[in-house]
Enzyme design. Structure first.
Site, PDB file in Angstrom:
ATOM      1  N   GLU A 151       0.811  -1.221   0.000  1.00  0.00           N
ATOM      2  CA  GLU A 151       0.000   0.000   0.000  1.00  0.00           C
ATOM      3  C   GLU A 151       0.844   1.270   0.000  1.00  0.00           C
ATOM      4  O   GLU A 151       0.537   2.227   0.710  1.00  0.00           O
ATOM      5  CB  GLU A 151      -0.929   0.014   1.230  1.00  0.00           C
ATOM      6  CG  GLU A 151      -1.870  -1.155   1.259  1.00  0.00           C
ATOM      7  CD  GLU A 151      -2.712  -1.218   2.525  1.00  0.00           C
ATOM      8  OE1 GLU A 151      -3.904  -1.519   2.394  1.00  0.00           O
ATOM      9  OE2 GLU A 151      -2.192  -0.965   3.630  1.00  0.00           O
TER      10      GLU A 151
HETATM   11  C1  TNX Z   1      -4.478  -3.928   4.771  1.00  0.00           C
HETATM   12  S1  TNX Z   1      -2.962  -6.221   4.040  1.00  0.00           S
HETATM   13  C2  TNX Z   1      -3.199  -3.729   5.243  1.00  0.00           C
HETATM   14  C3  TNX Z   1      -3.001  -3.381   6.643  1.00  0.00           C
HETATM   15  C4  TNX Z   1      -4.288  -3.223   7.383  1.00  0.00           C
HETATM   16  C5  TNX Z   1      -5.245  -4.310   6.970  1.00  0.00           C
HETATM   17  C6  TNX Z   1      -6.523  -4.308   7.733  1.00  0.00           C
HETATM   18  C7  TNX Z   1      -1.821  -5.245   4.066  1.00  0.00           C
HETATM   19  C8  TNX Z   1      -0.598  -5.752   3.538  1.00  0.00           C
HETATM   20  N1  TNX Z   1      -2.054  -4.005   4.536  1.00  0.00           N
HETATM   21  O1  TNX Z   1      -2.233  -2.191   6.732  1.00  0.00           O
HETATM   22  O2  TNX Z   1      -4.042  -3.295   8.749  1.00  0.00           O
HETATM   23  O3  TNX Z   1      -5.513  -4.165   5.605  1.00  0.00           O
HETATM   24  O4  TNX Z   1      -7.306  -5.414   7.423  1.00  0.00           O
END
Ligand code: TNX
Length: 522
Positions: free
Chosen positions: A334
């Protein structure tokens, strides 16, 4: 010659047994079938009419290299039975009691498998390595009555149904992840979780040690990270951090249970706590405020500044020195406020830095958008069964750990009414967590590319160990079974029956589980 170990422990146990209040009511222990084990063993052969009963004078025999595992087993059994259960060094087949032996196991069970034999007179666990004995002990706990897990002396009888189990894992990597960044969890909570996941033969614990809301491990060369960057959490609570000694203690506790710690420092995004702690890490030289919300994707380390690479070199260097495991997880997910070109530049250098510290990289699957080193493991967290970039990476040799968010994310709600958790990847009832195959989930990916599974628990809404338990149980055992058991054993009806038999154990242990209406609980 036999050598007796643990006389002090023995005396303490006898004292504890003498202190039990007479007449304390407790349900009589009942025999459980050999076929109730989670994760399902490779093969189970019950012996009709054969039952072993642990006697008050029983001995735990162990090979010299198995006395640690024997000590762990004896500690559990002494609490609930009140029996002294001395540990005696021995390497041959025992005539009585319980034996943990590093000889006589089939080669096919490998390093983590075991063979468990239960006759009228003895219980024998054989393995090629201590890790296999440890796994065999977890099985033995499950074929004893649930009250064996009690913290106080119970009446027994301590019976085990006769027969043989031969067992070994399908996948090498069977993981759980705990996010100690969004809400801080300290040594006691992490060790409790290690105790819980190892019941189901999980052998990796990935610790998500940093995120926008908090930095949770002391880095001596950058002390503000923990002291300032760790001073809050989601919702504005006090946060906290692990000292390096705390982290060493967790690593040692895990190692004694054959669990490898995989530490994660998420980068270049998910870094607000670091950016807030050191102004020079920001492209504009200005430190942002600490963050206690739950948005993602707004922060980035400054890809164009050389200090950024000094920073990650020193941080990862300290963590590499503290971590015996081969892998450092560098996140990479992300990074939506980093351009694609910057992301590639950054992830390339970050991987080189990890390699320079003698470790290999694990990262979220977003890393397939940068050139991945051949040894880099990508952790798939998507909700879709198609991802052409991940499939292409797998076809050119990248190994995958499977954590599809719509199946394996323990922070998703079970139903709309679940008090804790999120819904972005869907609702995950127990059959959803169980009903997929890590080897075939992603199209264009075959079993040869899959190292295993991991069940991540993000903690934006999770604040206590009771919350952790509630989200992990019973879905963590479901994911653990996908990681351990042969694909051919996959069957919801059989699994839900075996899972339902875990309920009495969790009640005895004080594990706060979700009593899913999809499961028939005993
Ligand atoms: C996505 S999955 C994220 C996390 C969040 C999560 C909550 C991922 C690699 N990153 O930063 O905590 O969703 O479900």
């Amino acid at each position: 010659m036999t050598i007796r170990l643990g006389r002090n422990l023995l005396t303490l146990t006898l004292l504890a047994a003498a202190l039990v209040v007479p007449g304390t009511p407790a349900a009589a222990a009942t025999a459980v079938p050999l076929t109730g084990v989670v994760p399902a063993p490779v093969s189970t052969t019950p012996a009709a009419g054969v039952t072993f009963t642990l006697s008050p004078t029983a001995t735990v025999y162990a090979d010299a290299a198995a006395t640690d595992v024997a000590g762990q087993l004896a500690a559990i059994l002494r609490r609930s039975t009140g029996y002294p259960l001395p540990i005696v060094l021995a390497s041959g087949t025992p005539a009585d009691g319980i034996a943990l032996l590093l000889s006589g196991a089939p080669a096919s069970v490998g390093a983590e498998g075991y063979q468990l034999d239960v006759s009228t007179s003895a219980v024998t666990v054989r393995a090629n390595q201590p890790a296999g004995l440890f796994n065999g002990v977890q099985t033995l706990r499950q074929v004893l009555p649930p009250e064996i897990e009690a913290a106080t002396v119970q009446p027994g009888p301590w019976t085990v149904a006769g027969g043989r189990i031969v067992d070994y894992p399908r996948f090498a990597y069977r993981g759980a992840m705990l996010d100690v960044a969004r809400h801080f969890f300290g040594v006691a909570a992490v060790e409790r979780y290690i105790d819980e996941i190892t019941l189901y033969k999980v052998n990796r614990l990935h610790l998500h040690l940093s995120d926008d809301q908090g930095w949770r491990l002391v880095i001596n060369s950058w002390p503000n990270l923990a002291v300032y960057g760790g001073s809050t959490e989601v919702g504005g609570g006090p946060g906290g951090y692990l000292t390096q000694d705390d982290y060493r203690q967790i690593v040692a506790y895990a190692a004694a249970r054959y669990v490898t710690i995989v530490p994660e420092i998420d980068m270049p995004g998910h870094t607000n706590a670091a950016l807030a702690s050191y102004a020079e890490l920001n492209c504009d030289g200005t430190a942002p405020k600490l963050y206690t919300g739950t948005r993602v994707g707004f922060s980035s380390l400054c890809v164009s500044k050389e200090i950024t690479y000094t920073f990650i070199d020193q941080v990862l260097g300290e963590i590499a020195a503290l971590t015996p495991g081969a892998y450092l997880h560098i996140g990479g997910d992300e990074a939506s406020s980093t351009t694609a070109a910057d992301y590639s530049t950054f992830m390339t250098r970050a991987q080189q830095i990890v390699a320079a510290h003698g470790k290999s990289v694990t990262a979220w699957h977003d890393i397939v958008n940068a050139p991945a080193q051949p040894s880099t493991i990508a952790q798939y967290w998507g909700t879709s069964t198609t991802n052409s970039a991940v499939a292409a990476a797998a076809q050119s040799g990248t190994k995958l750990v499977m954590s599809p968010a719509s199946r394996a994310y323990l922070d998703m709600k079970y139903t709309r009414r679940t008090r804790l958790g999120q819904t972005w990847a869907g609702l995950i009832e127990v059959p959803d967590a169980y009903g997929w195959d890590p080897a075939t989930f992603l199209s264009g990916v075959t079993e040869a590319s899959v190292l295993g599974v991991e069940a991540p628990l993000w903690t934006e809404t999770i604040e206590t160990s009771a919350d952790i338990d509630y989200m992990a149980f019973p879905r963590l055992p479901a994911i653990a079974e996908l990681g351990w058991s042969p694909a051919a054993s996959h069957d919801w009806t059989a699994f839900s029956g075996r899972l339902g038999a875990q309920g009495p154990r969790w009640r005895v242990m004080g594990v706060n589980y979700y009593a899913s209406p999809q499961v028939t609980w005993q």
